[in-house]
Design an enzyme around this catalytic site. Structure first.
Site, mmCIF file in Angstrom:
data_model
loop_
_atom_site.group_PDB
_atom_site.id
_atom_site.type_symbol
_atom_site.label_atom_id
_atom_site.label_comp_id
_atom_site.label_asym_id
_atom_site.label_seq_id
_atom_site.Cartn_x
_atom_site.Cartn_y
_atom_site.Cartn_z
ATOM 1 N N CYS A 25 0.804 -1.226 0.000
ATOM 2 C CA CYS A 25 0.000 0.000 0.000
ATOM 3 C C CYS A 25 0.841 1.282 0.000
ATOM 4 C CB CYS A 25 -0.985 0.006 1.167
ATOM 5 S SG CYS A 25 -2.270 -1.246 0.974
ATOM 6 N N HIS A 75 -13.123 9.266 -7.555
ATOM 7 C CA HIS A 75 -12.119 9.354 -8.612
ATOM 8 C C HIS A 75 -11.047 10.403 -8.322
ATOM 9 C CE1 HIS A 75 -14.974 6.772 -10.631
ATOM 10 N NE2 HIS A 75 -13.963 6.399 -11.411
ATOM 11 N N GLU A 136 -13.170 -0.783 2.719
ATOM 12 C CA GLU A 136 -12.109 -0.583 1.743
ATOM 13 C C GLU A 136 -12.050 -1.735 0.733
ATOM 14 O OE1 GLU A 136 -8.144 1.168 2.979
ATOM 15 O OE2 GLU A 136 -7.566 -0.912 2.592
#
Length: 151
Positions: A25, A75, A136
């Site tokens: 990550c 986005h 998530e």
């Protein structure tokens, strides 16, 4: 009158990277987030009110969450502005990408705290945020509960 909790669910796509993290990550990547917003209050008892019987109109709750979170984060790519990721953020912004700079590590845990503050600031005074759940992945989520944050 009884207190009632109502929940509205939202989804949005957001990218992020965790600066200094020791796993995958640390790379820029994205998630299909699912956000469940639960508020608590008493249903309106005034029969002349067009919202009679509602704690809050789902449409009114949707407007708040959409404006404060979904429209902002969908986005977008989120970076901690206090890290060297600021250079990547500037480059992406210069290339007309939607970048959000925050003053925290953009983990689900910190994002859900940020989201709670944003939603609380917009709720009518007779409605309280009860909880948030920011999912998530299919199997990973962070939760915020007002009862855990009472002082």
């Amino acid at each position: 009158m009884s207190k009632i909790r109502i929940t509205k669910q939202f989804s949005f796509e957001t990218g992020h990277a965790l600066y200094g993290y020791d796993g995958k990550c640390k790379n820029v990547h994205g998630h299909s987030y699912k956000l469940s917003v639960t508020v608590i209050g008493t249903p309106i008892t005034d029969k002349s009110n067009v919202k009679y019987g509602m704690v809050i109109d789902f449409g009114d709750l949707k407007k708040i969450v959409k404006e404060e979170i979904v429209d902002q984060f969908d986005h977008a790519t989120v970076f901690n502005k206090n890290t060297p990721h600021i250079e990547l953020a500037k480059e992406l912004s210069n290339r007309d990408h939607h970048v959000i700079l925050v003053d925290y590590q953009p983990t689900s845990e910190n994002m859900v705290i940020d989201f709670a503050e944003k939603i609380i600031s917009r709720l009518p005074e007779n409605i309280n945020l009860f909880s948030l759940r920011l999912q998530e992945t299919e199997t990973s989520f962070a939760e915020w509960f007002a009862s855990d944050n009472d002082e």
